[in-house]
Design a protein around this motif. Structure first.
Motif, mmCIF file in Angstrom:
data_model
loop_
_atom_site.group_PDB
_atom_site.id
_atom_site.type_symbol
_atom_site.label_atom_id
_atom_site.label_comp_id
_atom_site.label_asym_id
_atom_site.label_seq_id
_atom_site.Cartn_x
_atom_site.Cartn_y
_atom_site.Cartn_z
ATOM 1 N N ALA A 22 7.357 57.277 -3.604
ATOM 2 C CA ALA A 22 8.490 56.613 -2.950
ATOM 3 C C ALA A 22 9.134 55.598 -3.889
ATOM 4 O O ALA A 22 10.363 55.469 -3.927
ATOM 5 C CB ALA A 22 8.031 55.931 -1.670
ATOM 6 N N ARG A 25 11.160 57.508 -6.672
ATOM 7 C CA ARG A 25 12.409 58.117 -6.182
ATOM 8 C C ARG A 25 13.361 57.102 -5.564
ATOM 9 O O ARG A 25 14.504 57.427 -5.265
ATOM 10 C CB ARG A 25 12.096 59.196 -5.155
ATOM 11 N N ASN A 26 12.910 55.890 -5.317
ATOM 12 C CA ASN A 26 13.713 54.833 -4.690
ATOM 13 C C ASN A 26 14.226 55.226 -3.310
ATOM 14 O O ASN A 26 15.326 54.859 -2.920
ATOM 15 C CB ASN A 26 14.894 54.422 -5.573
ATOM 16 N N GLU A 27 13.441 56.006 -2.601
ATOM 17 C CA GLU A 27 13.799 56.382 -1.241
ATOM 18 C C GLU A 27 12.538 56.770 -0.464
ATOM 19 O O GLU A 27 11.533 57.127 -1.048
ATOM 20 C CB GLU A 27 14.781 57.548 -1.210
ATOM 21 N N ILE A 28 12.641 56.664 0.830
ATOM 22 C CA ILE A 28 11.557 57.110 1.690
ATOM 23 C C ILE A 28 12.145 58.148 2.628
ATOM 24 O O ILE A 28 13.027 57.841 3.428
ATOM 25 C CB ILE A 28 10.944 55.945 2.486
ATOM 26 N N ASN A 29 11.674 59.386 2.511
ATOM 27 C CA ASN A 29 12.157 60.432 3.403
ATOM 28 C C ASN A 29 11.064 60.824 4.395
ATOM 29 O O ASN A 29 9.968 60.268 4.386
ATOM 30 C CB ASN A 29 12.685 61.640 2.618
#
Length: 54
Positions: A22, A25-29
């Motif tokens: 996370a 990728r600098n995101e949380i999906n």
């Protein structure tokens, strides 16, 4: 190695890898959240197995 130790170890590794992924990728999906939830459940079940044995 005892079964509860394996469960806690695998859960901890999953949790660490999901957090690292996370951050990279600098995101949380939804998949990262799903992996984190599975890791927490795995750790909890490992602790419950230890408590049951004692």
């Amino acid at each position: 190695m005892e079964e509860w130790k394996k469960s806690v170890l695998v859960g901890a590794i999953l949790l660490i890898l999901a957090i690292i992924f996370a951050i990279i990728r600098n995101e949380i999906n939804i998949w990262i959240i799903f992996i984190i939830l599975l890791a927490i459940i795995d750790i909890a079940l490992g602790i419950l197995r230890k408590i049951k044995k004692v």
